[in-house]
Write a protein that holds these residues in place. Sequence first.
Motif, PDB file in Angstrom:
ATOM      1  N   GLY A 101       0.804  -1.224   0.000  1.00 56.54           N
ATOM      2  CA  GLY A 101       0.000   0.000   0.000  1.00 56.54           C
ATOM      3  C   GLY A 101       0.829   1.262   0.000  1.00 56.54           C
ATOM      4  N   SER A 102       2.127   1.154   0.238  1.00 56.59           N
ATOM      5  CA  SER A 102       2.979   2.350   0.201  1.00 56.59           C
ATOM      6  C   SER A 102       3.407   2.565  -1.241  1.00 56.59           C
ATOM      7  CB  SER A 102       4.209   2.149   1.096  1.00 56.59           C
ATOM      8  OG  SER A 102       3.818   1.996   2.424  1.00 56.59           O
ATOM      9  N   ASN A 103       2.512   3.121  -2.011  1.00 56.46           N
ATOM     10  CA  ASN A 103       2.740   3.194  -3.448  1.00 56.46           C
ATOM     11  C   ASN A 103       3.811   4.197  -3.830  1.00 56.46           C
ATOM     12  OD1 ASN A 103       0.669   1.382  -3.808  1.00 56.46           O
ATOM     13  ND2 ASN A 103      -0.870   2.979  -3.867  1.00 56.46           N
ATOM     14  N   LYS A 107       6.668   5.256  -2.943  1.00 60.61           N
ATOM     15  CA  LYS A 107       7.648   5.985  -2.163  1.00 60.61           C
ATOM     16  C   LYS A 107       9.023   5.459  -2.568  1.00 60.61           C
ATOM     17  CE  LYS A 107       8.122   2.766   1.618  1.00 60.61           C
ATOM     18  NZ  LYS A 107       8.260   2.559   3.062  1.00 60.61           N
TER      19      LYS A 107
END
Lengths: 115, 112
Positions: A98-100, A102
């Motif tokens: 979900g940490s797209n 970065k």
Amino acid sequence: DQQVKQNSPSLSVQEGRISILNCDYTNSMFDYFLWYKKYPAEGPTFLISISSIKDKNEDGRFTVFLNKSAKHLSLHIVPSQPGDSAVYFCAASGNSGGSNYKLTFGKGTLLTVNP
Amino acid sequence: DSGVTQTPKHLITATGQRVTLRCSPRSGDLSVYWYQQSLDQGLQFLIQYYNGEERAKGNILERFSAQQFPDLHSELNLSSLELGDSALYFCASSVAPGQGQFFGPGTRLTVL
């Protein structure tokens, strides 16, 4: 947990020779890799990138190689010039948990090119 | 010149205070990212906004917050400052998530 590692804190090379900067990563979800160059008191400057579907990308004196099976990438600078002296950061991005997109950075390698 | 601007360039403040760092992305870039660079930690991702919406969070403390405004500029708010918050804070922008990011010159925060 350091997902992007640059194991050489420094590298010294003679002008005109090849500089090889190495980077290893652990997260197999990374699919885009970048190299940045940073001078003191300035922001990182984007140099070159490579997508995980390629194994090589070239831009002038700079070439990035990606070995996905070894989770390793390298930046080749040929020929090296004194103006290349800076800290080089390896970075990676990917859709991980979900940490797209970065960027995860390595700690950098200080390159010194001697005249 | 990357086209990303950050103000102020330097900020000196005391513990317990609150500061706001400002970033204007490159023209046309919709994504804004904030990073912190401290001496021993390297560049650490804090938070990302895309077209006004928060997209991803990294190692951002609860004392820190950010927003992206309709004109796409972004602000990073740091409150209840501690000595350990002293660092370089960089803003970066890109056209869309996943593309190369272009960094501003940074704001050097010193907490005394």
